[in-house]
Motif scaffolding. Structure first.
Motif, PDB file in Angstrom:
ATOM      1  N   PHE A 243      95.735 -96.156  11.041  1.00  0.00           N
ATOM      2  CA  PHE A 243      95.824 -95.643  12.415  1.00  0.00           C
ATOM      3  C   PHE A 243      94.622 -96.093  13.238  1.00  0.00           C
ATOM      4  O   PHE A 243      93.484 -95.966  12.791  1.00  0.00           O
ATOM      5  N   ALA A 244      94.887 -96.600  14.419  1.00  0.00           N
ATOM      6  CA  ALA A 244      93.803 -96.924  15.358  1.00  0.00           C
ATOM      7  C   ALA A 244      93.985 -96.034  16.583  1.00  0.00           C
ATOM      8  O   ALA A 244      95.075 -95.969  17.144  1.00  0.00           O
ATOM      9  N   HIS A 245      92.916 -95.355  16.987  1.00  0.00           N
ATOM     10  CA  HIS A 245      93.002 -94.401  18.093  1.00  0.00           C
ATOM     11  C   HIS A 245      93.065 -95.108  19.445  1.00  0.00           C
ATOM     12  O   HIS A 245      93.837 -94.735  20.324  1.00  0.00           O
ATOM     13  N   GLY A 246      92.216 -96.114  19.602  1.00  0.00           N
ATOM     14  CA  GLY A 246      92.288 -96.915  20.826  1.00  0.00           C
ATOM     15  C   GLY A 246      91.268 -96.571  21.893  1.00  0.00           C
ATOM     16  O   GLY A 246      90.802 -97.458  22.603  1.00  0.00           O
ATOM     17  N   VAL A 247      90.934 -95.294  22.070  1.00  0.00           N
ATOM     18  CA  VAL A 247      89.959 -94.915  23.113  1.00  0.00           C
ATOM     19  C   VAL A 247      89.015 -93.845  22.577  1.00  0.00           C
ATOM     20  O   VAL A 247      89.039 -92.688  23.006  1.00  0.00           O
ATOM     21  N   MET A 248      88.158 -94.262  21.638  1.00  0.00           N
ATOM     22  CA  MET A 248      87.260 -93.278  21.026  1.00  0.00           C
ATOM     23  C   MET A 248      86.042 -92.996  21.890  1.00  0.00           C
ATOM     24  O   MET A 248      84.898 -93.079  21.433  1.00  0.00           O
ATOM     25  N   ASN A 249      86.279 -92.676  23.148  1.00  0.00           N
ATOM     26  CA  ASN A 249      85.190 -92.232  24.012  1.00  0.00           C
ATOM     27  C   ASN A 249      84.780 -90.826  23.585  1.00  0.00           C
ATOM     28  O   ASN A 249      85.595 -90.098  23.010  1.00  0.00           O
ATOM     29  N   SER A 250      83.538 -90.451  23.897  1.00  0.00           N
ATOM     30  CA  SER A 250      83.074 -89.163  23.357  1.00  0.00           C
ATOM     31  C   SER A 250      83.796 -87.980  24.018  1.00  0.00           C
ATOM     32  O   SER A 250      83.771 -86.871  23.503  1.00  0.00           O
ATOM     33  N   ASP A 251      84.468 -88.222  25.135  1.00  0.00           N
ATOM     34  CA  ASP A 251      85.283 -87.153  25.729  1.00  0.00           C
ATOM     35  C   ASP A 251      86.629 -87.037  25.009  1.00  0.00           C
ATOM     36  O   ASP A 251      87.376 -86.098  25.257  1.00  0.00           O
ATOM     37  N   ASN A 252      86.923 -87.979  24.136  1.00  0.00           N
ATOM     38  CA  ASN A 252      88.161 -87.908  23.360  1.00  0.00           C
ATOM     39  C   ASN A 252      87.879 -87.577  21.898  1.00  0.00           C
ATOM     40  O   ASN A 252      88.673 -87.898  21.016  1.00  0.00           O
ATOM     41  N   MET A 253      86.728 -86.947  21.652  1.00  0.00           N
ATOM     42  CA  MET A 253      86.351 -86.563  20.289  1.00  0.00           C
ATOM     43  C   MET A 253      86.262 -85.043  20.227  1.00  0.00           C
ATOM     44  O   MET A 253      85.505 -84.420  20.981  1.00  0.00           O
ATOM     45  N   SER A 254      87.030 -84.468  19.320  1.00  0.00           N
ATOM     46  CA  SER A 254      87.110 -83.011  19.207  1.00  0.00           C
ATOM     47  C   SER A 254      85.976 -82.457  18.353  1.00  0.00           C
ATOM     48  O   SER A 254      85.644 -83.022  17.310  1.00  0.00           O
ATOM     49  N   VAL A 255      85.414 -81.331  18.773  1.00  0.00           N
ATOM     50  CA  VAL A 255      84.367 -80.679  17.977  1.00  0.00           C
ATOM     51  C   VAL A 255      84.933 -80.026  16.714  1.00  0.00           C
ATOM     52  O   VAL A 255      84.174 -79.522  15.886  1.00  0.00           O
ATOM     53  N   LEU A 256      86.247 -80.032  16.562  1.00  0.00           N
ATOM     54  CA  LEU A 256      86.842 -79.554  15.307  1.00  0.00           C
ATOM     55  C   LEU A 256      87.244 -80.715  14.407  1.00  0.00           C
ATOM     56  O   LEU A 256      87.851 -80.510  13.357  1.00  0.00           O
ATOM     57  N   GLY A 257      86.950 -81.941  14.808  1.00  0.00           N
ATOM     58  CA  GLY A 257      87.367 -83.094  14.011  1.00  0.00           C
ATOM     59  C   GLY A 257      88.872 -83.284  14.033  1.00  0.00           C
ATOM     60  O   GLY A 257      89.474 -83.700  13.038  1.00  0.00           O
ATOM     61  N   LEU A 258      89.479 -82.977  15.184  1.00  0.00           N
ATOM     62  CA  LEU A 258      90.922 -83.196  15.338  1.00  0.00           C
ATOM     63  C   LEU A 258      91.153 -84.525  16.039  1.00  0.00           C
ATOM     64  O   LEU A 258      90.399 -84.885  16.942  1.00  0.00           O
ATOM     65  N   THR A 259      92.196 -85.216  15.657  1.00  0.00           N
ATOM     66  CA  THR A 259      92.612 -86.387  16.420  1.00  0.00           C
ATOM     67  C   THR A 259      93.122 -85.858  17.763  1.00  0.00           C
ATOM     68  O   THR A 259      93.970 -84.957  17.794  1.00  0.00           O
ATOM     69  N   ILE A 260      92.579 -86.377  18.850  1.00  0.00           N
ATOM     70  CA  ILE A 260      92.922 -85.799  20.163  1.00  0.00           C
ATOM     71  C   ILE A 260      93.081 -86.903  21.203  1.00  0.00           C
ATOM     72  O   ILE A 260      92.507 -87.978  21.065  1.00  0.00           O
ATOM     73  N   ASP A 261      93.868 -86.622  22.220  1.00  0.00           N
ATOM     74  CA  ASP A 261      94.099 -87.535  23.352  1.00  0.00           C
ATOM     75  C   ASP A 261      94.733 -88.852  22.909  1.00  0.00           C
ATOM     76  O   ASP A 261      94.113 -89.921  22.951  1.00  0.00           O
ATOM     77  N   TYR A 262      95.978 -88.743  22.534  1.00  0.00           N
ATOM     78  CA  TYR A 262      96.737 -89.930  22.127  1.00  0.00           C
ATOM     79  C   TYR A 262      97.080 -90.746  23.369  1.00  0.00           C
ATOM     80  O   TYR A 262      97.785 -90.274  24.250  1.00  0.00           O
ATOM     81  N   GLY A 263      96.540 -91.929  23.421  1.00  0.00           N
ATOM     82  CA  GLY A 263      96.839 -92.843  24.525  1.00  0.00           C
ATOM     83  C   GLY A 263      97.387 -94.134  23.945  1.00  0.00           C
ATOM     84  O   GLY A 263      98.477 -94.160  23.384  1.00  0.00           O
ATOM     85  N   PRO A 264      96.593 -95.197  24.038  1.00  0.00           N
ATOM     86  CA  PRO A 264      97.076 -96.489  23.529  1.00  0.00           C
ATOM     87  C   PRO A 264      96.852 -96.659  22.024  1.00  0.00           C
ATOM     88  O   PRO A 264      96.465 -97.726  21.575  1.00  0.00           O
ATOM     89  N   PHE A 265      97.096 -95.617  21.252  1.00  0.00           N
ATOM     90  CA  PHE A 265      96.916 -95.696  19.793  1.00  0.00           C
ATOM     91  C   PHE A 265      97.926 -96.669  19.177  1.00  0.00           C
ATOM     92  O   PHE A 265      98.902 -97.064  19.834  1.00  0.00           O
ATOM     93  N   GLY A 266      97.671 -97.020  17.926  1.00  0.00           N
ATOM     94  CA  GLY A 266      98.660 -97.854  17.234  1.00  0.00           C
ATOM     95  C   GLY A 266      98.461 -97.773  15.736  1.00  0.00           C
ATOM     96  O   GLY A 266      97.339 -97.572  15.256  1.00  0.00           O
ATOM     97  N   PHE A 267      99.551 -97.882  15.005  1.00  0.00           N
ATOM     98  CA  PHE A 267      99.466 -98.018  13.552  1.00  0.00           C
ATOM     99  C   PHE A 267      99.529 -99.508  13.222  1.00  0.00           C
ATOM    100  O   PHE A 267     100.267-100.256  13.877  1.00  0.00           O
ATOM    101  N   LEU A 268      98.785 -99.905  12.211  1.00  0.00           N
ATOM    102  CA  LEU A 268      98.851-101.292  11.756  1.00  0.00           C
ATOM    103  C   LEU A 268     100.251-101.586  11.238  1.00  0.00           C
ATOM    104  O   LEU A 268     100.815-100.786  10.507  1.00  0.00           O
ATOM    105  N   ASP A 269     100.792-102.719  11.619  1.00  0.00           N
ATOM    106  CA  ASP A 269     101.948-103.251  10.887  1.00  0.00           C
ATOM    107  C   ASP A 269     101.338-104.185   9.833  1.00  0.00           C
ATOM    108  O   ASP A 269     100.970-103.726   8.765  1.00  0.00           O
TER     109      ASP A 269
END
Ligand code: AMP
Ligand code: MG
Length: 493
Positions: A243-269
């Motif tokens: 899994f690639a998140h795509g926009v790991m800006n610090s405003d898209n990082m959860s203090v609970l360690g949750l994957t958050i703010d799904y935007g241009p994410f992608g799974f590797l083929d």
């Protein structure tokens, strides 16, 4: 079982006071309709599924109706976007309605695409159907893969038009999380020099979401340790499923360690460690293989905000934070290596295991092999005979190049007296068969844009059981078609 209205609403976050948010009601939409509800998410708040067909439910999850006890608000935060500090961001299109009682404590319900807020910065506060479908499906898919994530309760549509590169239709997603506080929430107050608010936020976070840390001699340091560890684990899990998140800006990082703010994410083929899923990420800052170190970079941003709380002496607090950050890589590799061993079906730990796993990844890259298929079908390899080899080798352009690796792998399995049946069963609980490939999401989006939501529902159901054989869905496990390579996903959502 209850309806959305009976859920014992309140808004705990609102108690922090108005430095932390702006009161903001959702802006109503015209003729909202329900596209899908996640039964798994509904179950977390013990919501009666039958009630989700009611007009009341649809009005609430589209933002047209506000539960009486809810106190809708937009959270303020800052963040480092692509390495640059932006002093003020905030929920520009998400509105936190409140929190409700559920299984494992309270859940916040937040409506994304709910209309403008004071933090919208000239944007419309809306989300489009394609981005909502991606967020909805991926949140629920990640949860089913066992990866910490915000959840998605429901997705709605409206005929109201939203302008992006072209005219699209509007949509909302009702998200759920214990809290939506981000690294950037801490950064906002730290860089404004409002250390009292940093402390207030840390106290709230510990009290509400890390109560076990209250017992620690240094709770703020313990908080940093916990966030550090959870982030390292989450990113190891991303790497293990491709899994690639795509926009790991610090405003898209959860203090609970949750994957958050799904935007241009992608799974590797195909396995390509340099994969960049976000077409707006020209430098590859958030490429697949950069994620672990970007995770550390982000935790460092978070650590910086806690410095005033760690010690009165700035040098001592910097040392304390540094010590924690030094453990990030160790945590990450512990989770990642353990995961790699499991992906290979290994029971015992040998030093060479990681080399063996890396060698396979290297071959997959050279051979353009599909990440998910190679690991999923690896369980077919047998210890004592080669009957499973041929099928597995079809995933590689030059199967003969895999022979030496297969020999080492078989020898390794043999050395720990691995049992084929047992190993196969265990591996199939680790290596998913079904992931949200970009082209699958794209197919569901294309149908939905023609008002056929059946594919969204089908994918939701499929991805709830990513490890199970689902014979009638075999086609959804196949390699992507050629056109999939042309799909472009950017931040415009
Ligand atoms: P994201 O990359 O989606 O996490 O968004 C970055 C920032 O832009 C956040 O503060 C969002 O709230 C804001 N934002 C993104 N899209 C919109 C929109 N359509 N309207 C208002 N704010 C938006
Ligand atoms: Mg965001």
């Amino acid at each position: 079982m209850k309806t959305l209205n009976d859920l014992n609403w309140r808004n705990g976050f609102a108690q922090l006071g108005d430095d932390f948010y702006a009161k903001q009601k959702p802006t109503p939409v015209n003729n909202p309709y329900l596209i899908s509800v996640s039964p798994a998410a509904a179950d977390l708040i013990e919501l009666d599924l039958a009630s989700t067909a009611s007009a009341d439910f649809i009005e609430t999850v589209s933002g047209n109706r506000i539960p009486p006890e809810a106190q809708p608000l937009a959270q303020i935060y800052a963040g480092h976007q692509f390495g640059h500090f932006v002093p003020q961001l905030g929920d520009g299109r998400a509105i936190l309605l409140g929190d409700v009682e559920g299984k494992n404590g309270r859940w916040e319900l937040q409506l994304k695409g709910a209309g403008p807020t004071p933090f919208s910065r000239n944007a419309d506060g809306r989300a489009v159907l394609r981005s909502s479908i991606r967020e909805y499906l991926c949140s629920e898919a990640m949860a089913a893969l066992g990866i910490a994530t915000t959840r998605a309760l429901a997705i709605t549509g409206t005929p109201d038009e939203v302008y992006r590169e072209q005219i699209e239709s509007g949509s909302t997603v009702m998200r759920m999380a214990p809290t939506f506080i981000r690294f950037g929430t801490f950064e906002l107050f730290y860089y404004r020099g409002q250390y009292d608010q940093v402390q207030q936020l840390a106290d709230y976070l510990i009290e509400q979401h890390y109560p076990e840390l209250q017992q620690e001699a240094e709770p703020y340091l313990a908080l940093l340790k916990a966030v550090n560890q959870r982030t390292a684990k989450m990113i190891a899990q991303w790497q293990l499923v491709g899994f690639a998140h795509g926009v790991m800006n610090s405003d898209n990082m959860s203090v609970l360690g949750l994957t958050i703010d799904y935007g241009p994410f992608g799974f590797l083929d195909q396995y390509d460690p340099h994969f960049i899923c976000n077409h707006s990420d020209h430098s590859g800052r958030y490429a697949f293989d950069q994620q672990p170190q970007i995770g550390l970079w982000n935790v460092s941003c978070f650590a910086q905000t806690l410095l005033p709380l760690l010690d009165e002496d700035p040098e001592t607090s910097a040392e304390k934070a540094q010590k924690v950050l030094q453990q990030y890589q160790g945590h990450h590799l512990t989770f990642y290596h353990q995961g790699l061993r499991q992906k290979l079906g290994l029971q015992t730990e040998q030093k060479e295991d990681i080399e063996l796993a890396q060698a396979l990844l290297g071959l997959m890259q050279l051979q353009g092999a599909d990440h998910t298929l190679v690991f999923r079908t690896l369980s077919q390899i047998k210890v004592s005979d080669k009957s499973g080899d041929e099928g597995w080798l079809t995933h590689f352009k030059e199967p003969e190049k895999l022979q030496p690796w297969l020999e080492s792998y078989r020898a390794r399995l043999h050395a720990e007296e691995s049992k084929d049946d047992e190993r196969q069963q265990q591996m199939n609980k680790i290596n998913p068969k079904y992931i949200l490939r970009n082209y699958l999401a794209q197919n569901a989006i294309a149908k939905a844009q023609k008002k056929d939501y059946s594919e969204v529902e089908k994918l939701l159901k499929l991805l709830q059981q990513p490890f199970d054989e689902q014979p009638e869905m075999e086609a959804y496990a196949a390699k992507p078609p050629e056109w999939a390579a042309e799909i472009s996903v950017s931040c415009s959502s």
